[in-house]
Motif scaffolding. Structure first.
Motif, PDB file in Angstrom:
ATOM      1  N   GLU A  39       1.000  -1.324   0.078  1.00  0.00           N
ATOM      2  CA  GLU A  39      -0.463  -0.082  -0.289  1.00  0.00           C
ATOM      3  C   GLU A  39       1.115   2.115  -0.030  1.00  0.00           C
ATOM      4  OE1 GLU A  39      -3.290   0.720  -0.696  1.00  0.00           O
ATOM      5  OE2 GLU A  39      -3.590  -1.311  -0.602  1.00  0.00           O
ATOM      6  N   ARG A  40       1.922   0.964   0.507  1.00  0.00           N
ATOM      7  CA  ARG A  40       2.897   2.260   1.038  1.00  0.00           C
ATOM      8  C   ARG A  40       3.390   2.420  -0.512  1.00  0.00           C
ATOM      9  NH1 ARG A  40       6.096   1.013   6.620  1.00  0.00           N
ATOM     10  NH2 ARG A  40       4.504   1.593   8.043  1.00  0.00           N
ATOM     11  N   PHE A  41       3.487   1.274  -1.133  1.00  0.00           N
ATOM     12  CA  PHE A  41       4.683   1.577  -2.520  1.00  0.00           C
ATOM     13  C   PHE A  41       3.423   2.505  -3.389  1.00  0.00           C
ATOM     14  CE2 PHE A  41       6.219  -0.750  -6.444  1.00  0.00           C
ATOM     15  CZ  PHE A  41       7.210   0.343  -6.989  1.00  0.00           C
ATOM     16  N   ILE A  42       2.175   2.109  -3.663  1.00  0.00           N
ATOM     17  CA  ILE A  42       1.338   1.884  -4.079  1.00  0.00           C
ATOM     18  C   ILE A  42       0.874   3.645  -3.910  1.00  0.00           C
ATOM     19  CG2 ILE A  42      -1.512   2.300  -4.619  1.00  0.00           C
ATOM     20  CD1 ILE A  42      -1.227  -1.265  -3.657  1.00  0.00           C
ATOM     21  N   LYS A  43       1.374   4.042  -2.837  1.00  0.00           N
ATOM     22  CA  LYS A  43       0.418   5.665  -2.368  1.00  0.00           C
ATOM     23  C   LYS A  43       1.889   6.428  -3.121  1.00  0.00           C
ATOM     24  CE  LYS A  43       0.142   9.046   0.723  1.00  0.00           C
ATOM     25  NZ  LYS A  43       0.565  10.199   0.767  1.00  0.00           N
ATOM     26  N   PHE A  44       3.245   5.731  -3.439  1.00  0.00           N
ATOM     27  CA  PHE A  44       4.595   6.799  -3.521  1.00  0.00           C
ATOM     28  C   PHE A  44       4.505   6.605  -5.826  1.00  0.00           C
ATOM     29  CE2 PHE A  44       8.622   5.486  -6.039  1.00  0.00           C
ATOM     30  CZ  PHE A  44       8.988   6.661  -6.340  1.00  0.00           C
ATOM     31  N   LEU A  45       3.528   5.216  -6.060  1.00  0.00           N
ATOM     32  CA  LEU A  45       3.450   5.428  -7.158  1.00  0.00           C
ATOM     33  C   LEU A  45       2.878   6.194  -8.097  1.00  0.00           C
ATOM     34  CD1 LEU A  45       3.616   1.219  -8.010  1.00  0.00           C
ATOM     35  CD2 LEU A  45       5.169   3.436  -8.666  1.00  0.00           C
ATOM     36  N   LEU A  46       1.695   6.477  -6.949  1.00  0.00           N
ATOM     37  CA  LEU A  46       0.660   7.266  -7.310  1.00  0.00           C
ATOM     38  C   LEU A  46       0.524   8.534  -7.117  1.00  0.00           C
ATOM     39  CD1 LEU A  46      -2.875   5.886  -5.737  1.00  0.00           C
ATOM     40  CD2 LEU A  46      -2.267   5.795  -7.751  1.00  0.00           C
ATOM     41  N   ASP A  47       1.265   9.268  -6.227  1.00  0.00           N
ATOM     42  CA  ASP A  47       1.978  10.587  -6.154  1.00  0.00           C
ATOM     43  C   ASP A  47       3.035  10.480  -7.650  1.00  0.00           C
ATOM     44  OD1 ASP A  47       0.716  10.034  -4.077  1.00  0.00           O
ATOM     45  OD2 ASP A  47       2.100  10.142  -2.372  1.00  0.00           O
ATOM     46  N   HIS A  48       3.793   9.746  -7.094  1.00  0.00           N
ATOM     47  CA  HIS A  48       4.844   9.915  -8.693  1.00  0.00           C
ATOM     48  C   HIS A  48       4.180  10.719 -10.199  1.00  0.00           C
ATOM     49  CE1 HIS A  48       7.704   9.025 -11.829  1.00  0.00           C
ATOM     50  NE2 HIS A  48       8.720   9.785 -10.992  1.00  0.00           N
ATOM     51  N   GLN A  49       3.394   8.590 -10.504  1.00  0.00           N
ATOM     52  CA  GLN A  49       3.192   9.248 -11.905  1.00  0.00           C
ATOM     53  C   GLN A  49       1.652  10.257 -12.258  1.00  0.00           C
ATOM     54  OE1 GLN A  49       4.647   6.550 -12.713  1.00  0.00           O
ATOM     55  NE2 GLN A  49       3.489   6.041 -14.222  1.00  0.00           N
ATOM     56  N   LEU A  50       0.820  10.537 -10.817  1.00  0.00           N
ATOM     57  CA  LEU A  50      -0.210  11.458 -10.967  1.00  0.00           C
ATOM     58  C   LEU A  50       0.305  13.454 -10.274  1.00  0.00           C
ATOM     59  CD1 LEU A  50      -2.797   9.696 -10.445  1.00  0.00           C
ATOM     60  CD2 LEU A  50      -2.348  10.017 -12.508  1.00  0.00           C
ATOM     61  N   ARG A  51       1.501  13.609 -10.151  1.00  0.00           N
ATOM     62  CA  ARG A  51       1.799  14.331 -10.170  1.00  0.00           C
ATOM     63  C   ARG A  51       1.642  16.022 -11.255  1.00  0.00           C
ATOM     64  NH1 ARG A  51       6.105  18.168 -11.784  1.00  0.00           N
ATOM     65  NH2 ARG A  51       6.997  16.264 -13.539  1.00  0.00           N
TER      66      ARG A  51
END
Length: 205
Positions: A84-96
């Protein structure tokens, strides 16, 4: 736009790029641009829906949505909390996101400016703006468009209303739906002028 110009120069003889967007009116519009996921950039305000759809896609189909290295990391991470932490990181990165301004014009304006009498095939993929384009473009413009392909992610009831609107303008319409990710489907509306309608228009010209 510069990438479009370069692609046209390399691969498309005679095609012309225009540094504008198509909308229901001529205006300057503020867009949400996602540099790391440009395909979901839009002038429509659907940030929460975009994040939800991308998250569902990462969870259900990581190897379809993510670059291979990121999908492998997610698959190999132990424990749901770390995932879940990695998914949040991915979302924050991809959807900057960044806000950018751009000019939009109507389809009628483009046709007048470029002296286009007839459009053989119009493809619309406007990230949410297709409803305004289809419902607010005057009937006399549609009389000069022979075929359309419209891509939309709107709910099916809206898709059916768009299809009915095209039928009322003399098109034969077919809708195809493909489930892409959890809670997200892509609808393709194919519309072609009915032969009787085209013949009547030509006789009346």
């Amino acid at each position: 736009y510069q990438a479009l110009v370069q692609n046209l120069a390399r691969h498309s003889a005679g095609a012309i790029g225009h540094d504008v967007g198509i909308g229901s009116e001529c205006a300057e519009l503020e867009f949400t641009h996602y540099p790391n996921m440009a395909q979901v950039s839009s002038g429509c305000d659907h940030d929460e829906k975009t994040r939800r759809v991308i998250r569902d896609g990462i969870v259900s189909s990581p190897f379809k949505v993510l670059p291979l290295p990121m999908a492998l990391i997610l698959a190999l991470l132990p424990g749901q909390t770390r995932k879940e932490r990695f998914i949040k990181f991915l979302l924050d990165h991809q959807l900057r996101k960044v806000r950018v301004k751009g000019r939009i014009v109507t389809l009628e304006h483009v046709m007048q400016e470029n002296r286009i009498e007839t459009i053989d095939l119009l493809k619309i993929n406007a990230q949410g703006a297709e409803v305004d384009i289809l419902t607010k473009t005057p009937d006399h413009v549609f009389e000069r468009i022979r075929q359309l392909i419209v891509e939309t992610h709107h709910p099916r009831d809206m898709v059916d209303r768009l299809a009915d609107g095209l039928r009322a303008r003399g098109y034969q319409v077919n809708v195809e739906t493909e489930a892409l990710l959890k809670n997200d489907s892509i609808h393709l509306i194919y519309a072609k002028k009915a032969a009787t309608h085209s013949t009547s228009a030509q006789q009346g010209a």
